[in-house]
Scaffold this active site. Structure first.
Site, PDB file in Angstrom:
ATOM      1  N   ASP A   1       0.835  -1.208   0.000  1.00 20.05           N
ATOM      2  CA  ASP A   1       0.000   0.000   0.000  1.00 20.05           C
ATOM      3  C   ASP A   1       0.872   1.262   0.000  1.00 20.05           C
ATOM      4  O   ASP A   1       0.364   2.378  -0.042  1.00 20.05           O
ATOM      5  CB  ASP A   1      -1.008  -0.006   1.155  1.00 20.05           C
ATOM      6  CG  ASP A   1      -0.351  -0.039   2.527  1.00 20.05           C
ATOM      7  OD1 ASP A   1       0.886  -0.112   2.602  1.00 20.05           O
ATOM      8  OD2 ASP A   1      -1.100   0.011   3.528  1.00 20.05           O
ATOM      9  N   SER A   2       2.204   1.064  -0.012  1.00 18.53           N
ATOM     10  CA  SER A   2       3.114   2.198  -0.230  1.00 18.53           C
ATOM     11  C   SER A   2       2.819   2.866  -1.571  1.00 18.53           C
ATOM     12  O   SER A   2       3.233   3.997  -1.809  1.00 18.53           O
ATOM     13  CB  SER A   2       4.574   1.722  -0.198  1.00 18.53           C
ATOM     14  OG  SER A   2       4.763   0.620  -1.063  1.00 18.53           O
TER      15      SER A   2
ATOM     16  N   ASP B 109      -1.089  -6.201   0.097  1.00 13.90           N
ATOM     17  CA  ASP B 109      -1.392  -5.509   1.355  1.00 13.90           C
ATOM     18  C   ASP B 109      -2.892  -5.301   1.500  1.00 13.90           C
ATOM     19  O   ASP B 109      -3.554  -4.839   0.556  1.00 13.90           O
ATOM     20  CB  ASP B 109      -0.734  -4.112   1.348  1.00 13.90           C
ATOM     21  CG  ASP B 109       0.539  -4.071   2.149  1.00 13.90           C
ATOM     22  OD1 ASP B 109       0.757  -4.974   2.982  1.00 13.90           O
ATOM     23  OD2 ASP B 109       1.325  -3.132   1.945  1.00 13.90           O
TER      24      ASP B 109
ATOM     25  N   GLU C  73      -1.013  -5.266   8.899  1.00 21.91           N
ATOM     26  CA  GLU C  73      -0.115  -4.607   9.857  1.00 21.91           C
ATOM     27  C   GLU C  73      -0.632  -4.758  11.278  1.00 21.91           C
ATOM     28  O   GLU C  73      -1.795  -4.447  11.554  1.00 21.91           O
ATOM     29  CB  GLU C  73      -0.016  -3.105   9.535  1.00 21.91           C
ATOM     30  CG  GLU C  73       0.713  -2.817   8.241  1.00 21.91           C
ATOM     31  CD  GLU C  73       0.876  -1.322   7.979  1.00 21.91           C
ATOM     32  OE1 GLU C  73       0.614  -0.496   8.881  1.00 21.91           O
ATOM     33  OE2 GLU C  73       1.260  -0.986   6.853  1.00 21.91           O
TER      34      GLU C  73
ATOM     35  N   GLU D  67       9.649  -3.766   9.882  1.00 22.62           N
ATOM     36  CA  GLU D  67       9.966  -2.473   9.257  1.00 22.62           C
ATOM     37  C   GLU D  67      10.618  -1.532  10.279  1.00 22.62           C
ATOM     38  O   GLU D  67      10.063  -1.278  11.352  1.00 22.62           O
ATOM     39  CB  GLU D  67       8.684  -1.839   8.686  1.00 22.62           C
ATOM     40  CG  GLU D  67       8.967  -0.489   8.030  1.00 22.62           C
ATOM     41  CD  GLU D  67       7.853   0.026   7.132  1.00 22.62           C
ATOM     42  OE1 GLU D  67       6.866  -0.686   6.900  1.00 22.62           O
ATOM     43  OE2 GLU D  67       7.991   1.169   6.665  1.00 22.62           O
TER      44      GLU D  67
ATOM     45  N   LYS E  91      -1.177  -9.330   3.345  1.00 24.60           N
ATOM     46  CA  LYS E  91      -0.359  -8.839   4.462  1.00 24.60           C
ATOM     47  C   LYS E  91      -1.171  -7.839   5.281  1.00 24.60           C
ATOM     48  O   LYS E  91      -1.864  -6.984   4.702  1.00 24.60           O
ATOM     49  CB  LYS E  91       0.932  -8.185   3.953  1.00 24.60           C
ATOM     50  CG  LYS E  91       1.761  -7.552   5.077  1.00 24.60           C
ATOM     51  CD  LYS E  91       3.191  -7.272   4.654  1.00 24.60           C
ATOM     52  CE  LYS E  91       3.392  -6.017   3.847  1.00 24.60           C
ATOM     53  NZ  LYS E  91       2.999  -4.762   4.535  1.00 24.60           N
TER      54      LYS E  91
HETATM   55  O1  KIV Z   1       3.592  -1.049   1.549  1.00 25.25           O
HETATM   56  C1  KIV Z   1       4.719  -1.516   1.404  1.00 25.25           C
HETATM   57  O2  KIV Z   1       5.394  -1.337   0.387  1.00 25.25           O
HETATM   58  C2  KIV Z   1       5.250  -2.330   2.492  1.00 25.25           C
HETATM   59  C3  KIV Z   1       6.728  -2.605   2.480  1.00 25.25           C
HETATM   60  C4  KIV Z   1       7.457  -1.385   2.837  1.00 25.25           C
HETATM   61  C5  KIV Z   1       7.075  -3.733   3.353  1.00 25.25           C
HETATM   62  O3  KIV Z   1       4.540  -2.708   3.370  1.00 25.25           O
END
Ligand code: KIV
Length: 257
Positions: free
Chosen positions: A42-43, A81, A112, A176, A110
């Site tokens: 989600d970056s 994510d 968090e 992270e 994934k």
């Molecule tokens: O959103 C993302 O790119 C991430 C990575 C930084 C692990 O969660």
């Protein structure tokens, strides 16, 4: 051959796990040969959409980018994510995780967090949805962007959370921005692989945001190594193009019909 989750877990203590983010088919198809895991992170909210935080990323955006990434992957494990507010309780998480899995044909999702989402993760895994954990700096809930593991309370919590996530059944955990000795302790104390970003060489694998690795992002982070400086190369290419168009050097006869 497609990489399986069991293959990844077996890599712990044997060979480092290589992982990168991708948000599109073309990039994913380049990374596929070299990566064990490709994460649709989600970056993408900050990298592509200039959002202030990943909290603004919607489920639909994640799904659309993941569909594109899927087309570029043959071998690597694809993880997506779950965006902010898509897993506030087990029911919501299950509905949205199923949607992600079906629409994107990814291999895992994934999420968090630690203790707070323990039951949610257990629900997903009980329903055969493989889950990757994410501890340390959690951009969806923490806007300070400071590395974790200075305070004893913080260190204890991260280790406890890692053990809990392992018990819930995650197949790996992203760490992270975690202090070196803590990353080492967590990695030694759990059986599933840790994947570090700003979390030292002691993790079982590494992940970076692809745009950072190729030097597209003008910001320099301590935990990033730029393996190319595409920003400079693109600047040169575009500058040459603009000069040649203005001087009527491009297109020439060879470029014309
Ligand atoms: O959103 C993302 O790119 C991430 C990575 C930084 C692990 O969660």
């Amino acid at each position: 051959m497609k990489k399986k989750i069991s293959y990844l877990i077996k890599k712990k203590n044997k060979q480092k796990i290589v992982s990168l983010t991708a948000y599109s088919k073309n990039v994913a198809s380049i990374l596929d040969k070299y990566c064990d895991i490709i994460l649709v992170g989600d970056s993408l909210g900050s990298v592509l959409y200039n959002y202030k935080s990943t909290r603004e990323v919607s489920l639909d955006i994640m799904i659309e980018h993941s569909k594109s990434v899927r087309m570029g992957i043959k071998k690597a494990l694809m993880v997506v994510d779950m965006p902010y507010n898509s897993y506030r309780n087990s029911k919501e998480a299950l509905k949205n995780a199923k949607k992600i899995m079906i629409k994107t044909r990814c291999d895992a999702v994934k999420l968090e967090g630690g203790k707070k989402i323990y039951e949610i993760i257990k629900t997903l895994i009980k329903n055969k949805i493989p889950v990757m954990g994410h501890l340390g700096l959690l951009p969806q809930s923490d806007q300070t962007f400071k590395f974790k593991g200075k305070k004893k309370s913080e260190r204890d919590k991260i280790l406890k959370d890692a053990l809990l996530l392992e018990r819930a059944g995650v197949f790996s955990i992203v760490l992270e921005c975690v202090e070196t000795s803590l990353a080492k302790i967590v990695t030694r104390n759990i059986k599933v692989p840790t994947i570090g970003i700003g979390a030292s060489k002691y993790c079982d694998g590494q992940i970076l945001v692809f745009d950072d690795l190729i030097g597209l992002n003008p910001i320099n982070y301590r935990f990033v190594k730029k393996y190319a400086n595409l920003r400079d190369q693109i600047t040169k290419a575009v500058s040459n193009y603009s000069k040649e168009v203005r001087k009527i050097k491009f297109p020439n006869k060879k470029n014309s019909y």
